[in-house]
Design a protein around this motif. Structure first.
Motif, PDB file in Angstrom:
ATOM      1  N   SER A  99     -94.300  88.360 -16.142  1.00 23.64           N
ATOM      2  CA  SER A  99     -94.316  89.493 -15.219  1.00 23.64           C
ATOM      3  C   SER A  99     -93.028  90.281 -15.365  1.00 23.64           C
ATOM      4  CB  SER A  99     -94.460  89.015 -13.777  1.00 23.64           C
ATOM      5  OG  SER A  99     -93.283  88.343 -13.373  1.00 23.64           O
ATOM      6  N   GLN A 100     -93.116  91.543 -15.027  1.00 27.78           N
ATOM      7  CA  GLN A 100     -91.937  92.391 -15.107  1.00 27.78           C
ATOM      8  C   GLN A 100     -92.112  93.548 -14.141  1.00 27.78           C
ATOM      9  OE1 GLN A 100     -89.281  91.900 -17.434  1.00 27.78           O
ATOM     10  NE2 GLN A 100     -88.176  93.577 -16.478  1.00 27.78           N
ATOM     11  N   MET A 114     -83.363  91.034 -10.644  1.00 27.86           N
ATOM     12  CA  MET A 114     -84.726  91.447 -10.324  1.00 27.86           C
ATOM     13  C   MET A 114     -85.464  91.898 -11.592  1.00 27.86           C
ATOM     14  SD  MET A 114     -85.983  94.032  -7.386  1.00 27.86           S
ATOM     15  CE  MET A 114     -84.902  95.333  -7.888  1.00 27.86           C
ATOM     16  N   ARG A 115     -84.690  92.475 -12.520  1.00 21.57           N
ATOM     17  CA  ARG A 115     -85.353  92.983 -13.712  1.00 21.57           C
ATOM     18  C   ARG A 115     -85.503  91.922 -14.778  1.00 21.57           C
ATOM     19  NH1 ARG A 115     -82.506  97.948 -15.848  1.00 21.57           N
ATOM     20  NH2 ARG A 115     -83.892  97.417 -17.537  1.00 21.57           N
ATOM     21  N   ASP A 116     -84.963  90.755 -14.527  1.00 26.69           N
ATOM     22  CA  ASP A 116     -84.959  89.749 -15.574  1.00 26.69           C
ATOM     23  C   ASP A 116     -86.006  88.680 -15.366  1.00 26.69           C
ATOM     24  OD1 ASP A 116     -83.063  90.671 -17.340  1.00 26.69           O
ATOM     25  OD2 ASP A 116     -81.449  90.075 -16.001  1.00 26.69           O
ATOM     26  N   GLN A 117     -87.125  89.049 -14.792  1.00 22.98           N
ATOM     27  CA  GLN A 117     -88.103  88.028 -14.473  1.00 22.98           C
ATOM     28  C   GLN A 117     -88.833  87.497 -15.687  1.00 22.98           C
ATOM     29  OE1 GLN A 117     -90.288  89.851 -11.381  1.00 22.98           O
ATOM     30  NE2 GLN A 117     -88.590  89.658  -9.972  1.00 22.98           N
ATOM     31  N   VAL A 118     -88.608  88.129 -16.814  1.00 25.43           N
ATOM     32  CA  VAL A 118     -89.264  87.664 -18.031  1.00 25.43           C
ATOM     33  C   VAL A 118     -88.730  86.291 -18.418  1.00 25.43           C
ATOM     34  CG1 VAL A 118     -89.390  88.052 -20.499  1.00 25.43           C
ATOM     35  CG2 VAL A 118     -89.983  89.862 -18.920  1.00 25.43           C
ATOM     36  N   SER A 119     -87.454  86.120 -18.296  1.00 21.93           N
ATOM     37  CA  SER A 119     -86.898  84.826 -18.662  1.00 21.93           C
ATOM     38  C   SER A 119     -86.876  83.914 -17.457  1.00 21.93           C
ATOM     39  CB  SER A 119     -85.498  85.007 -19.222  1.00 21.93           C
ATOM     40  OG  SER A 119     -84.826  85.998 -18.506  1.00 21.93           O
ATOM     41  N   LYS A 120     -86.998  82.642 -17.735  1.00 19.17           N
ATOM     42  CA  LYS A 120     -87.144  81.691 -16.644  1.00 19.17           C
ATOM     43  C   LYS A 120     -85.834  81.496 -15.892  1.00 19.17           C
ATOM     44  CE  LYS A 120     -89.444  79.738 -19.780  1.00 19.17           C
ATOM     45  NZ  LYS A 120     -89.705  78.685 -20.740  1.00 19.17           N
ATOM     46  N   SER A 149     -80.620  81.588 -22.594  1.00 18.06           N
ATOM     47  CA  SER A 149     -81.329  80.538 -21.884  1.00 18.06           C
ATOM     48  C   SER A 149     -82.582  80.140 -22.643  1.00 18.06           C
ATOM     49  CB  SER A 149     -81.688  81.028 -20.480  1.00 18.06           C
ATOM     50  OG  SER A 149     -82.243  82.308 -20.560  1.00 18.06           O
ATOM     51  N   ASP A 150     -83.001  80.969 -23.590  1.00 18.92           N
ATOM     52  CA  ASP A 150     -84.246  80.731 -24.283  1.00 18.92           C
ATOM     53  C   ASP A 150     -83.967  80.263 -25.713  1.00 18.92           C
ATOM     54  OD1 ASP A 150     -86.845  80.718 -25.092  1.00 18.92           O
ATOM     55  OD2 ASP A 150     -86.944  82.879 -25.429  1.00 18.92           O
TER      56      ASP A 150
END
Lengths: 335, 245
Positions: free
Chosen positions: B67-68, A1-7, A58-59
């Protein structure tokens, strides 16, 4: 949930799995996971050339950015500045392609547990070693940036501090790429985040403070300098370094070597009880005197370990006898 | 490639919009104008409002941004990370497009041999350091945000400290929604630093609706005004406006 920055964050390798590089064809067998960072996961792997650490993310952007730093490091390298880089490649998994790089596996102990186990006098010595390395890095035009105990390891014996995560390293004069609040002068309101040597030296002072306050603490609304100095005065192990810490926190040191010299002078004049031990491995690492000290420390630890359980047994026995005696007393009274 | 300006909206909210246009649609429109929309969802420690969080993600997705979701305590570091990440992402989008022109369609960073990627990344890093940045910050000041505002203020000052350390220039504008009389209220006009934030949020009267869509609409208008009035100054700008990622 906290890792939404990375795809995608799905790069999960399991022990026993083999990774094959898409470009160079090298094979790496995963032994176990070593740690997770913001940009990827580090695994211990075995390759044809022996054990190594493999970082997969992943990036491609951030992985490549770290590879760039490691490559610059290898140019700076006289002796061990950061891990050496072995290979850069991609591997294909079921859900996509992941970039990775392979570097030297540095085996060691984390700084804070090490200092807690061996004695506070080590914190000053490790800081001296660290400052020597930082000086060479700074001379080469780089600033470490995200300097904190978690990014350092103590290898040996002979004991030597080494950095193993160089992800935050920034070219001098630019904005700091990555930081951790407790070690960041911007967080404490004591300076900006432009990469210069004094940024790293501030962090070294905070590492010293952290080694005496392992739980860390938070900033106040204002006047944080006096908070930090107050904390420094609270612990005898820190107090001896107080003038050095103050200068580092206020950005008075322009070079790592200045701070290193002051710190070494201070270590020499520590409390008399500590003097003998602390004076030992100041510069370089003279192997001979270190080893006996280590053995002694080992013995001491073992001794205290043995003592503790027997102490408990004694206490329990005494308590049991007392209870028995009291029971008998009651018994006699009733009769 | 000539130096240009990166334009971002930074939206700080704790949940669902409930008035005005669909914020996702406005975010998509902003993206077409070359403005990325980044959203930080501030979560209650005790509660798990997954509905608001979904909107947070969707707005950023259609706004081409990042988003975060965070707890209020971790806000400072997150705000600056999201802003940096979004900058890199936008620049990377431009560089990727250039790469495609050189290498042909369907070629991205991942299709280059690892040894060559290093140079591309250095270019992206360079641009991130030197490009000018304009950020319109939108702060949700509806009732549930009241106790989080001091932390928001702290995080924004901290963001300013970080961005000021770059070589490139920075401009911020700060708006809150809902306003006392209108949907959106101006707190600070374009300014190079956010040090003057002390007391800004104290004047606020949190409460009422959450018109996230109209707030984004306003941010878009502010940017377009600025772009029009300074048309000749930014004339030689590279194709950054059309970038979408």
């Amino acid at each position: 949930m906290r890792d939404q920055v990375s795809k995608k964050q799905g790069c999960n390798l399991t022990p026993g799995e083999t990774v094959i590089g898409r470009w160079h064809g090298n094979r790496y067998r995963v032994i176990r996971e070593l740690g997770r960072g913001a940009t990827g996961t580090v695994y211990l792997v075995s390759s044809e050339k022996g054990q190594a650490a493999l970082k997969a993310g992943s990036d491609a952007m951030s992985i490549t950015s770290e590879v760039n730093v490691l490559q610059h490091f290898s140019k700076v390298q006289g002796e061990h500045l950061g891990p050496s880089l072995f290979d850069v490649d991609d591997f294909t998994a079921a859900d996509g392609t992941y970039p990775f790089y392979v570097m030297e596996y540095i085996e060691g102990e984390e700084v804070i547990p090490f200092v807690q186990k061996r004695g506070v006098e080590w914190s000053g010595i490790l800081a001296v070693q660290l400052l020597g390395d930082l000086d060479r890095l700074h001379q080469a035009g780089w600033i470490f940036g995200d300097l904190k105990p978690e990014n350092l390891l103590v290898t040996g014996p002979p004991y030597r501090v080494r950095w193993f995560d160089v992800g935050g390293t920034t070219r001098s004069g630019r904005a700091i790429k990555e930081f951790t609040e407790f070690f960041d002068r911007g967080y404490w309101g004591l300076g900006g985040r432009k990469a210069d040597p004094s940024y790293d030296l501030f962090a070294v002072a905070m590492i010293l403070i952290n080694s005496a306050f392992p739980a860390r603490f938070e900033r106040r609304e204002k006047d944080n300098l006096s908070l930090l100095l107050k904390k420094t005065a609270e612990r005898p192990a820190l107090k001896q370094f107080a003038p050095v810490i103050r200068r580092a926190l206020t950005g008075k040191y322009k070079e790592a070597m200045e701070m290193r010299k002051d710190l070494m002078d201070r270590i020499g004049t520590g409390s008399p009880r500590r003097e003998r031990k602390a004076a030992q491995p100041q510069t370089g690492v003279p192997a001979a005197p270190v080893i006996p000290a280590t053995r002694k420390a080992h013995r001491k630890v073992r001794k205290t370990l043995r003592k503790t359980p027997s102490g408990i047994v004694e206490t329990l026995l005494v308590a049991a006898f007392l209870l028995l005696g009291y029971g008998l007393y009651l018994f006699v009274q009733i009769m | 490639m000539s130096k240009g300006t990166l334009r971002q909206v930074l939206l700080l909210t704790d949940g669902c919009s409930n008035a005005g246009e669909d914020p996702t649609a406005i975010a998509a429109l902003a993206k077409e104008h070359g403005i990325t929309v980044n959203v930080i969802g501030i979560m209650e420690e005790s509660r798990n409002g997954s509905q608001g969080l979904k909107e947070v993600e969707e707005i950023a997705l259609s706004g081409g941004g990042v988003s975060q979701i965070v707890y209020a305590r971790q806000l400072s570091q997150t705000v600056q990370m999201v802003t940096r990440k979004a900058m890199t992402q936008t620049i990377q989008g431009v560089v990727n497009k250039e790469l495609q022109q050189i290498l042909g369609e369907d070629h991205e960073l991942e299709d280059l041999a690892p040894a060559k990627r290093g140079q591309v990344v250095e270019v992206v890093d360079d641009l991130g350091e030197t490009m000018d940045l304009e950020v319109v910050i939108l702060v949700d000041t509806s009732a549930s945000m009241t106790d989080k505002l001091p932390m928001v203020q702290e995080a924004l000052v901290d963001l300013s400290v970080s961005l000021r350390s770059r070589t490139g220039g920075n401009r911020f504008a700060l708006y809150s929604f809902p306003g006392r009389r209108r949907d959106v209220e101006k707190q600070l006009g374009w300014t190079p630093e956010l040090d003057s934030l002390a007391g800004v949020f104290k004047k606020l009267t949190p409460g009422g609706l959450t018109p996230t869509g109209p707030a984004l609409q306003e941010a878009l208008r502010i940017f377009r005004n600025r772009m029009n009035t300074s048309e000749d100054r930014w004339d030689e700008r590279s194709g950054l406006e059309e970038t979408g990622m």
